[in-house]
Design a protein around this motif. Structure first.
Motif, short mmCIF file in Angstrom:
data_model
loop_
_atom_site.label_atom_id
_atom_site.label_comp_id
_atom_site.label_asym_id
_atom_site.label_seq_id
_atom_site.Cartn_x
_atom_site.Cartn_y
_atom_site.Cartn_z
N ALA A 35 3.87 8.57 2.83
CA ALA A 35 4.42 9.92 2.78
C ALA A 35 3.56 10.71 3.75
O ALA A 35 2.46 11.17 3.40
CB ALA A 35 4.35 10.48 1.37
N PRO A 36 3.98 10.85 5.01
CA PRO A 36 3.10 11.39 6.05
C PRO A 36 2.79 12.88 5.91
O PRO A 36 3.65 13.65 5.50
CB PRO A 36 3.87 11.13 7.35
CG PRO A 36 5.29 11.09 6.93
CD PRO A 36 5.31 10.54 5.53
N GLY A 86 -4.27 8.54 -1.53
CA GLY A 86 -3.72 9.74 -0.94
C GLY A 86 -4.83 10.71 -0.58
O GLY A 86 -5.98 10.52 -0.95
N ILE A 87 -4.44 11.71 0.16
CA ILE A 87 -5.42 12.70 0.59
C ILE A 87 -5.41 13.87 -0.40
O ILE A 87 -4.45 14.08 -1.13
CB ILE A 87 -5.13 13.17 2.03
CG1 ILE A 87 -3.69 13.67 2.17
CG2 ILE A 87 -5.41 12.06 3.00
CD1 ILE A 87 -3.33 14.17 3.56
N ALA A 134 -6.32 13.63 9.46
CA ALA A 134 -7.34 12.68 9.92
C ALA A 134 -7.73 11.72 8.80
O ALA A 134 -7.88 10.51 9.03
CB ALA A 134 -8.57 13.43 10.42
N ASN A 135 -7.85 12.22 7.59
CA ASN A 135 -8.20 11.35 6.46
C ASN A 135 -7.04 10.42 6.11
O ASN A 135 -7.26 9.26 5.77
CB ASN A 135 -8.61 12.19 5.25
CG ASN A 135 -9.36 11.37 4.23
OD1 ASN A 135 -10.01 10.38 4.55
ND2 ASN A 135 -9.27 11.78 2.99
N ALA A 189 0.85 -1.19 0.00
CA ALA A 189 0.00 0.00 0.00
C ALA A 189 0.88 1.24 0.00
O ALA A 189 1.83 1.34 0.77
CB ALA A 189 -0.91 0.01 1.22
N LEU A 190 0.57 2.17 -0.88
CA LEU A 190 1.25 3.46 -0.95
C LEU A 190 0.24 4.52 -0.56
O LEU A 190 -0.77 4.70 -1.22
CB LEU A 190 1.78 3.71 -2.37
CG LEU A 190 2.36 5.09 -2.66
CD1 LEU A 190 3.56 5.37 -1.76
CD2 LEU A 190 2.75 5.18 -4.12
N VAL A 191 0.50 5.20 0.56
CA VAL A 191 -0.40 6.26 1.04
C VAL A 191 0.37 7.58 0.96
O VAL A 191 1.34 7.79 1.67
CB VAL A 191 -0.86 6.00 2.49
CG1 VAL A 191 -1.80 7.10 2.96
CG2 VAL A 191 -1.54 4.64 2.59
N MET A 192 -0.09 8.43 0.05
CA MET A 192 0.62 9.67 -0.21
C MET A 192 0.01 10.85 0.51
O MET A 192 -1.13 10.81 0.94
CB MET A 192 0.67 9.93 -1.70
CG MET A 192 1.55 8.94 -2.42
SD MET A 192 1.23 8.87 -4.15
CE MET A 192 -0.43 8.26 -4.17
N LYS A 193 0.79 11.91 0.57
CA LYS A 193 0.40 13.12 1.28
C LYS A 193 -0.70 13.88 0.54
O LYS A 193 -1.73 14.18 1.10
CB LYS A 193 1.62 14.00 1.45
CG LYS A 193 1.41 15.18 2.35
CD LYS A 193 2.61 16.09 2.27
CE LYS A 193 3.48 16.01 3.47
NZ LYS A 193 4.55 16.97 3.49
#
Length: 103
Positions: free
Chosen positions: A101-102, A73-74, A81-82, A38-42
């Protein structure tokens, strides 16, 4: 297609993360499923993170037999929060590696 340095760096980081996150148990060796990364981007509104996602998808396409990629990503870089909600969803879906990528 020649990827920008940041995209190539991300691809190498994802591969290293995947390799480090894979369990070395015999139970995993018997499992026919590919690991899920999983890649979670800023921010999906930022060109840098879109390039990061494109690089990750291009790398996964070239190595599709090795792992599956889930990217998300958001919309706003300050919506922590999201982003936390997305990370929790990835944990619940039992991804094998989580690259963030926090915000």
């Amino acid at each position: 297609m020649k990827l920008p340095f940041a995209a190539r760096l991300l691809a190498v980081a994802m591969l290293a993360t995947t390799a480090a996150a894979l369990p070395v148990s015999s139970a995993f060796a018997e499992s026919p499923e590919k690991p899920k990364v999983a890649l979670v981007m800023k921010s999906l509104a930022n060109e840098f993170f879109l390039t990061m996602e494109d690089g990750a998808k291009a790398y996964q396409k070239e190595h599709s037999a090795d792992f599956d990629l889930v990217s998300n990503g958001i919309k706003d870089e300050t919506d922590t929060a999201n982003q936390i909600r997305i990370v929790e969803q990835m944990i619940v879906s039992k991804v094998d590696a989580l690259v963030i990528a926090p915000a």
